[in-house]
Motif scaffolding. Structure first.
Motif, short mmCIF file in Angstrom:
data_model
loop_
_atom_site.label_atom_id
_atom_site.label_comp_id
_atom_site.label_asym_id
_atom_site.label_seq_id
_atom_site.Cartn_x
_atom_site.Cartn_y
_atom_site.Cartn_z
N UNK A 247 0.80 -1.23 0.00
CA UNK A 247 0.00 0.00 0.00
C UNK A 247 0.83 1.28 0.00
N UNK A 248 2.14 1.15 0.17
CA UNK A 248 3.02 2.33 0.10
C UNK A 248 3.94 2.24 -1.12
N UNK A 249 3.59 1.37 -2.06
CA UNK A 249 4.48 1.08 -3.18
C UNK A 249 4.29 1.95 -4.40
N UNK A 250 4.48 1.35 -5.58
CA UNK A 250 4.46 2.07 -6.85
C UNK A 250 3.03 2.45 -7.27
N UNK A 251 2.94 3.52 -8.04
CA UNK A 251 1.64 3.95 -8.57
C UNK A 251 1.32 3.14 -9.82
N UNK A 252 0.11 2.58 -9.87
CA UNK A 252 -0.32 1.77 -10.99
C UNK A 252 -1.11 2.62 -11.99
N UNK A 253 -1.20 2.15 -13.23
CA UNK A 253 -2.01 2.86 -14.24
C UNK A 253 -3.47 2.96 -13.85
N UNK A 257 -2.26 2.33 -5.53
CA UNK A 257 -0.87 2.24 -5.12
C UNK A 257 -0.53 0.79 -4.81
N UNK A 258 0.60 0.32 -5.33
CA UNK A 258 1.15 -0.96 -4.92
C UNK A 258 0.55 -2.19 -5.56
N UNK A 259 -0.03 -2.07 -6.77
CA UNK A 259 -0.58 -3.24 -7.46
C UNK A 259 0.54 -4.20 -7.87
N UNK A 260 0.21 -5.48 -7.91
CA UNK A 260 1.19 -6.50 -8.29
C UNK A 260 1.82 -6.21 -9.65
N UNK A 261 1.03 -5.68 -10.58
CA UNK A 261 1.53 -5.40 -11.93
C UNK A 261 2.67 -4.41 -11.94
N UNK A 262 2.75 -3.55 -10.93
CA UNK A 262 3.81 -2.55 -10.89
C UNK A 262 5.15 -3.13 -10.45
N UNK A 263 5.17 -4.43 -10.14
CA UNK A 263 6.41 -5.09 -9.75
C UNK A 263 6.79 -6.24 -10.67
N UNK A 264 5.81 -6.79 -11.40
CA UNK A 264 6.07 -8.01 -12.16
C UNK A 264 6.03 -7.81 -13.67
N UNK A 265 5.27 -6.85 -14.18
CA UNK A 265 5.15 -6.67 -15.63
C UNK A 265 6.49 -6.27 -16.25
N UNK A 266 6.61 -6.51 -17.55
CA UNK A 266 7.85 -6.15 -18.25
C UNK A 266 8.14 -4.66 -18.13
N UNK A 267 7.10 -3.85 -18.22
CA UNK A 267 7.29 -2.40 -18.10
C UNK A 267 7.85 -2.02 -16.76
N UNK A 268 7.35 -2.66 -15.68
CA UNK A 268 7.82 -2.36 -14.33
C UNK A 268 9.26 -2.80 -14.14
#
Length: 384
Positions: A247-253, A257-268
């Protein structure tokens, strides 16, 4: 019995017999009667109707013990065709598939990131027309097509509600493609189409409960429960990319805040890697991992940890017989499988770990187009 009920039962029996011939052919009428429990007279009538419609054909005579020889029946492979289409951020795949799931033709074309909706549809329409002409298939034999793409899809109405990867929103894709091609169109999330191909011909064949996890330009999953796709209320079941892990992580599209996609996708992965090194593509990150560069090892270590946790959570929620991993991460960097398997052992709850098989898709770039073609056939084929 009401006349409508009688017609429905006749239709169901016809579908049952055709599915049996399709799955077990060549097969005799006598064997069909034994398996279905229907009378030989009913089977002969149904097979005759299917033969008249072009769905089945008689094959060579074979000796069946003492006495008369039995005539076998089998499906006519080219009685109809469907078209499967896979649209991703940078490419489009299209395939013509016959009744038994053989790919007659498969092409892959590039899609520019700046390409708009109308340009993509025009490109698809032109290439489909060329493929049909090249393979000398009459339009009457094509019962429809299915399109798989990443995003939130209104499956019932064929509308792309939102696709971040394609930058599409509220696009009536089924309606527009039907207008351009004249074919009926099914539209669905690409992973749901991919798990259909896994269920019918891939790693989930023969099981009732399965989960597919796809990792590439995004991350998502598709679920089959009791032999059917589990969609949820709005066709979003399986969208693990928008589960919050920090919940304090990256901003998602999506705005959270903090969605799994912001850590695992190729773009991330690429965005984090560029904080360390000037890179052109995700392939540069994978090459650095192979070269044992510490920054790449660290980034992909975090990626695989989050992925293993996501897999563990899915297994606890759905308890499937098999979980299938697919996507560019595993195809472009097969070395990562050993890392994933180690973390799977660490993070997965023992009772579910004992009953599940974790495997990798073997359909490669054909999974979505095959699943789409199968889905189009299941949705659009209507036996009289």
């Amino acid at each position: 019995m009401e006349k409508q009920d009688q017609l429905l039962m006749k239709k169901q029996n016809k579908n049952l017999v055709l599915d049996l011939i399709k799955g077990r052919g060549p097969i005799s009428r006598t064997e069909i009667a034994k398996i279905t429990g229907m009378s030989p007279t009913s089977i002969s009538r149904i097979v005759h109707d299917l033969h008249e419609q072009g769905f089945v054909r008689e094959t060579e005579l074979v000796t069946s013990g003492v006495g008369r020889k039995a005539v076998l029946v089998d499906v006519e492979k080219d009685v109809l065709f469907t078209i499967g289409i896979d649209i991703d951020k940078s490419n489009i795949k299209m395939a013509i598939v016959n009744y038994v799931g053989d790919i007659i033709d498969l092409i892959e074309i590039q899609r520019n990131h700046s390409e708009n909706y109308e340009e993509t549809l025009s490109k698809i329409t032109n290439h489909i027309r060329d493929m049909i002409e090249h393979n000398r298939i009459s339009n009457e034999k094509i019962i429809g097509m299915a399109v798989g793409l990443p995003g939130y899809i209104d499956y019932k109405n064929g509308v792309v509600k939102l696709s971040d990867q394609l930058s599409w929103k509220e696009k009536p894709l089924a309606e527009d493609l039907k207008r351009l091609t004249t074919f009926d169109v099914v539209v669905d999330n690409e992973l749901k189409m991919k798990i259909i191909s896994e269920y019918f011909i891939g790693r989930a064949k023969g099981v009732k409960n399965a989960v597919l996890v796809g990792v590439g330009t995004g991350i998502g999953s598709a679920i089959i429960l009791n032999g059917e796709i589990y969609r949820g209320e709005s066709n979003n079941a399986g969208e693990i990319g928008h589960t919050v892990i920090d919940p304090t992580g990256n901003v998602c599209n999506c705005g959270k805040i903090g969605c799994l996609a912001t850590y695992i996708s190729e773009g991330a992965i690429l965005a984090d890697s560029r904080k360390v090194k000037d890179l052109t593509s995700i392939d540069d990150v994978y090459e650095a991992f192979r070269n044992r560069e510490q920054w790449a090892i660290n980034i992909l270590d975090r990626t695989t940890t989050y992925l293993a946790l996501a897999i563990s959570n899915i297994l606890c929620l759905y308890n499937p017989e098999v979980i299938i991993l697919s996507g560019n991460l595993f195809e472009k960097l097969p070395e990562i499988k050993e890392v994933i398997e180690t973390k799977f052992e660490i993070y997965t709850w023992e009772p579910v770990k004992e009953t599940v098989r974790m495997v990798y898709s073997q359909l490669n770039n054909q999974g979505v187009v095959l699943g789409g073609a199968i889905q189009a056939q299941n949705a659009l084929l209507d036996l009289d």
